[in-house]
Design a protein around this motif. Structure first.
Motif, PDB file in Angstrom:
ATOM      1  N   GLU A  17       0.836  -1.205   0.000  1.00 48.14           N
ATOM      2  CA  GLU A  17       0.000   0.000   0.000  1.00 48.14           C
ATOM      3  C   GLU A  17       0.872   1.257   0.000  1.00 48.14           C
ATOM      4  O   GLU A  17       0.553   2.232  -0.678  1.00 48.14           O
ATOM      5  CB  GLU A  17      -0.954  -0.001   1.194  1.00 48.14           C
ATOM      6  N   LYS A  29       2.249   1.726  -3.409  1.00 48.61           N
ATOM      7  CA  LYS A  29       1.175   2.174  -4.302  1.00 48.61           C
ATOM      8  C   LYS A  29       0.948   3.679  -4.154  1.00 48.61           C
ATOM      9  O   LYS A  29       0.842   4.388  -5.154  1.00 48.61           O
ATOM     10  CB  LYS A  29      -0.113   1.401  -4.024  1.00 48.61           C
ATOM     11  N   LYS A  55     -11.556  -6.327  -9.567  1.00 47.02           N
ATOM     12  CA  LYS A  55     -10.500  -5.382  -9.207  1.00 47.02           C
ATOM     13  C   LYS A  55     -10.899  -3.949  -9.518  1.00 47.02           C
ATOM     14  O   LYS A  55     -11.705  -3.688 -10.401  1.00 47.02           O
ATOM     15  CB  LYS A  55      -9.198  -5.719  -9.928  1.00 47.02           C
ATOM     16  N   ASP A  84      -3.623  -1.945  -9.717  1.00 40.62           N
ATOM     17  CA  ASP A  84      -4.809  -2.757  -9.465  1.00 40.62           C
ATOM     18  C   ASP A  84      -4.931  -3.120  -7.995  1.00 40.62           C
ATOM     19  O   ASP A  84      -3.943  -3.507  -7.359  1.00 40.62           O
ATOM     20  CB  ASP A  84      -4.746  -4.065 -10.268  1.00 40.62           C
ATOM     21  N   ASP A  85      -6.140  -3.003  -7.459  1.00 46.59           N
ATOM     22  CA  ASP A  85      -6.484  -3.556  -6.159  1.00 46.59           C
ATOM     23  C   ASP A  85      -7.389  -4.743  -6.445  1.00 46.59           C
ATOM     24  O   ASP A  85      -8.560  -4.557  -6.815  1.00 46.59           O
ATOM     25  CB  ASP A  85      -7.217  -2.522  -5.289  1.00 46.59           C
ATOM     26  N   GLU A 141      -9.473  -7.992  -5.474  1.00 55.01           N
ATOM     27  CA  GLU A 141     -10.205  -8.527  -4.326  1.00 55.01           C
ATOM     28  C   GLU A 141      -9.594  -9.848  -3.871  1.00 55.01           C
ATOM     29  O   GLU A 141      -9.465 -10.794  -4.652  1.00 55.01           O
ATOM     30  CB  GLU A 141     -11.665  -8.731  -4.742  1.00 55.01           C
ATOM     31  N   GLY A 200      -4.688  -8.455  -3.207  1.00 56.63           N
ATOM     32  CA  GLY A 200      -3.818  -7.338  -2.900  1.00 56.63           C
ATOM     33  C   GLY A 200      -3.633  -6.384  -4.065  1.00 56.63           C
ATOM     34  O   GLY A 200      -4.438  -6.344  -4.995  1.00 56.63           O
ATOM     35  N   SER A 201      -2.524  -5.616  -4.001  1.00 56.08           N
ATOM     36  CA  SER A 201      -2.255  -4.568  -4.990  1.00 56.08           C
ATOM     37  C   SER A 201      -1.151  -5.000  -5.946  1.00 56.08           C
ATOM     38  O   SER A 201      -0.190  -5.658  -5.546  1.00 56.08           O
ATOM     39  CB  SER A 201      -1.832  -3.280  -4.286  1.00 56.08           C
TER      40      SER A 201
END
Length: 142
Positions: A12, A15, A112, A127-128, A130, A133-134
């Motif tokens: 995170e 990101k 996502k 992208d996040d 579901e 993760g990222s």
């Protein structure tokens, strides 16, 4: 069209730093947000679907498209032949029935949120996904 891409998992904190840097480099009209839901298919006739080849139905904002990719992996990236066919939203159910009749079975669904930056011939996606993760993805189409 040929797609060359690299994808990595990011934290995170990474990101946030990447988004800040990309927003400073990319004009606002080249920044896009979307929600995507991909339904991946397997085939009863072609065991390479889901391994070296991907067939998915992507719902993204107001758009639906069928996407086929045939992958070749490089050392640090992957190269794919990619074919996309746009489908009217109201025809998506009929397309699913047709694919099922042709031996394709829906399997995994991936959801996502995507933030895309487009500049200098490249697309950078954050992208996040579901449950996963990222991710940072950089791609270029040839």
């Amino acid at each position: 069209m040929i797609e060359v891409e690299a994808k990595v998992v990011i934290s995170e904190e990474e990101k946030r730093e990447i988004v800040e840097k990309l927003r400073s480099l990319c004009p606002p009209e080249k920044v896009y947000e979307s929600y995507e839901e991909d339904l991946f298919f397997n085939s009863i006739y072609d065991p390479s679907i889901g391994v070296d080849k991907t067939l998915k139905l992507r719902k993204s904002n107001d758009e639906v498209k069928l996407v086929f990719k045939c992958k070749e992996r490089g050392e640090n990236f992957k190269e794919s032949l990619e074919i996309e066919v746009r489908v009217k939203s109201e025809d998506a159910g009929n397309l699913l029935r047709l694919l099922n009749m042709l031996g394709f079975r829906g399997g995994l669904t991936v959801k996502k949120r995507r933030l895309s930056f487009i500049f200098d011939g490249y697309t950078v996606n954050l992208d996040d996904v579901e449950g996963l993760g990222s991710f940072l993805e950089v791609e270029v189409l040839a």
